[in-house]
Design a protein around this motif. Structure first.
Motif, mmCIF file in Angstrom:
data_model
loop_
_atom_site.group_PDB
_atom_site.id
_atom_site.type_symbol
_atom_site.label_atom_id
_atom_site.label_comp_id
_atom_site.label_asym_id
_atom_site.label_seq_id
_atom_site.Cartn_x
_atom_site.Cartn_y
_atom_site.Cartn_z
ATOM 1 N N ARG A 152 2.226 4.855 -25.579
ATOM 2 C CA ARG A 152 3.481 4.706 -24.842
ATOM 3 C C ARG A 152 4.062 3.319 -25.016
ATOM 4 O O ARG A 152 5.276 3.141 -25.110
ATOM 5 N N LEU A 153 3.189 2.320 -25.051
ATOM 6 C CA LEU A 153 3.629 0.923 -25.166
ATOM 7 C C LEU A 153 3.547 0.403 -26.594
ATOM 8 O O LEU A 153 3.989 -0.710 -26.873
ATOM 9 N N ASN A 154 2.936 1.202 -27.495
ATOM 10 C CA ASN A 154 2.706 0.786 -28.875
ATOM 11 C C ASN A 154 1.922 -0.525 -28.927
ATOM 12 O O ASN A 154 2.245 -1.453 -29.681
ATOM 13 N N GLN A 155 0.865 -0.595 -28.109
ATOM 14 C CA GLN A 155 0.059 -1.810 -28.022
ATOM 15 C C GLN A 155 -1.423 -1.476 -28.219
ATOM 16 O O GLN A 155 -1.906 -0.444 -27.744
ATOM 17 N N TRP A 156 -2.144 -2.384 -28.911
ATOM 18 C CA TRP A 156 -3.576 -2.253 -29.125
ATOM 19 C C TRP A 156 -4.328 -3.258 -28.271
ATOM 20 O O TRP A 156 -3.842 -4.351 -27.992
ATOM 21 N N ARG A 157 -5.547 -2.895 -27.849
ATOM 22 C CA ARG A 157 -6.465 -3.837 -27.237
ATOM 23 C C ARG A 157 -7.885 -3.395 -27.541
ATOM 24 O O ARG A 157 -8.109 -2.293 -28.062
ATOM 25 N N GLU A 158 -8.849 -4.245 -27.256
ATOM 26 C CA GLU A 158 -10.247 -3.943 -27.536
ATOM 27 C C GLU A 158 -11.025 -3.749 -26.244
ATOM 28 O O GLU A 158 -10.785 -4.446 -25.261
ATOM 29 N N VAL A 159 -11.961 -2.800 -26.268
ATOM 30 C CA VAL A 159 -12.844 -2.529 -25.131
ATOM 31 C C VAL A 159 -14.279 -2.678 -25.623
ATOM 32 O O VAL A 159 -14.657 -2.097 -26.651
ATOM 33 N N ARG A 160 -15.083 -3.454 -24.904
ATOM 34 C CA ARG A 160 -16.489 -3.639 -25.256
ATOM 35 C C ARG A 160 -17.314 -2.616 -24.479
ATOM 36 O O ARG A 160 -17.430 -2.685 -23.266
#
Length: 399
Positions: A264-272
């Motif tokens: 929806r936001l066209n954003q990436w992030r990382e999850v550990r």
């Protein structure tokens, strides 16, 4: 990031169990019934397990229907995240699929896979969803020389005849893949490869894009494999597969990195994520995982000897438990709010079955619990079902 913990509670009184079920099923102003689907995929075993649909009545399972016979065995089940299930059988080499539609009324329909599932793609990647997110799309073998493979398009939320159309008519970017369920047989996320900044799948020699990539993976990884942990209309969750040598060199508490895109936001992030071989499933905004770490020696994980049936214990010993240390910890990560919750069951055979809004349903051996995710962890935990029929339950939905 919020970090919260909860422990499993268990009622010892049958009357208390019935009252707990009644209390927990009256939510949002009306009574609801919990349906559960039992059936373990047995693609690496000669013996099949029946797929059965149960309801819970006063805490006891009641058989509603047998969806796949034990003789045929289960290949895999996937949900479209909106009330439909695709049930593939027989195990090993599937040739048909049953669509279970759960709303507004409960119904099912059987379809033959014309020509068999196409090679070159992990067929556990069930392409549920077209541009309207209403169809199951199954790549099938080409019937003639040359040209791309075809796909079967099967309606999910309504009855209708399947259509056979060219692969070029669909796009994998509308894919829904809910992830990998718990249970004793090891299962894996579909594996694609990195090409020109995208995740690409090859279907009988023809490449189709699934998603773009985060900046960190757009250089230095060309041609490498990449796993699809889960995908929905809102999120794509990716992970780089680990080499066995890397897994064997890790000791103590292990982790792996998930790459999460908010579509929806066209954003990436990382999850550990805890556990370097943990299994994950997507329920709305919640990614539910079973903590698992690679182990080279087959050791008995907690709960195997004491709490499981002989059949389930045997499958764990030679299946998932043969290479994974499973401490009995369920992980919940809200991909929108970044809230993290852990449920410590202390049992190898435990998994999350459903998360709707902040209500969670999970199984520990042959018991099913419901709870409420709140600011302090999991509260209002009640046991809503118990019985040997529930040992192979890996899917659940409310009606």
């Amino acid at each position: 990031m919020l970090r919260m913990f909860a422990s499993t509670l268990r009622s010892s009184s049958k009357s208390a169990l019935a009252l707990a079920f009644l209390f927990s099923s009256i939510l949002d102003g009306g009574a609801r019934t919990l349906y559960v689907i039992s059936g373990t995929p047995t693609n690496y075993s000669p013996e099949g397990v029946a797929v059965q649909l149960f309801t819970l009545t006063e805490g006891k399972p009641h058989l509603e229907d047998t969806l796949v016979s034990a003789r045929d065995g289960l290949y895999s089940i996937q949900s479209d995240l909106s009330g439909s299930y695709a049930i593939f059988s027989p195990h090993g080499v599937p040739s048909r699929v049953r669509i279970l539609r759960t709303g507004p009324s409960l119904s099912s329909a059987d379809y033959s896979i014309d020509g068999g599932i196409a090679q070159g793609i992990d067929s556990k990647l069930l392409m549920i969803g077209d541009k309207f997110n209403t169809s199951l799309i199954v790549p099938v073998h080409r019937t003639g020389a040359g040209g791309p493979p075809s796909v079967m398009v099967i309606p999910l939320n309504k009855s209708g005849e399947p259509q056979k159309i060219p692969l070029s008519s669909v796009t994998l970017e509308q894919l829904t893949f809910t992830g990998v369920p718990g249970g004793p047989e090891g299962a894996y996320s579909p594996i694609g490869r990195i090409a020109n900044g995208h995740v690409v799948f090859s279907i009988e020699g023809f490449s189709e894009r699934l998603s773009d990539l985060p900046t960190r993976l757009q250089s230095g990884h060309e041609g490498e494999q990449i796993g699809v942990v889960a995908a929905s209309q809102n999120f794509v969750v990716l992970s780089l597969p680990s080499r066995r040598s890397d897994l064997e060199s890790q000791h103590g508490e292990t982790f792996r990195t998930l790459f999460v895109k908010d579509r929806r936001l066209n954003q990436w992030r990382e999850v550990r994520l805890k556990g370097n071989v943990s299994r994950s499933r997507l329920f709305g905004d919640w990614l539910a995982s079973i903590e698992e770490s690679w182990q080279s020696d087959n050791v008995s994980n907690p709960g195997r000897e004491e709490s499981e049936s002989a059949d389930v214990a045997r499958l764990f010993k030679y299946g998932e438990g043969a290479f994974a240390n499973i401490p009995g910890v369920l992980l919940l990560d809200n991909l929108e709010t970044k809230t993290h919750v852990e449920i410590k069951t202390g049992e190898e055979d435990s998994e999350v079955l459903d998360v709707t809004d902040n209500h969670i349903c999970y199984r520990v051996n042959d018991s099913i619990f419901e709870g409420e995710i709140n600011g302090e962890g999991i509260g209002k935990i009640v046991e809503i079902g118990h019985g040997p029929e529930l040992r192979s339950v890996h899917w659940a939905f409310w009606k």
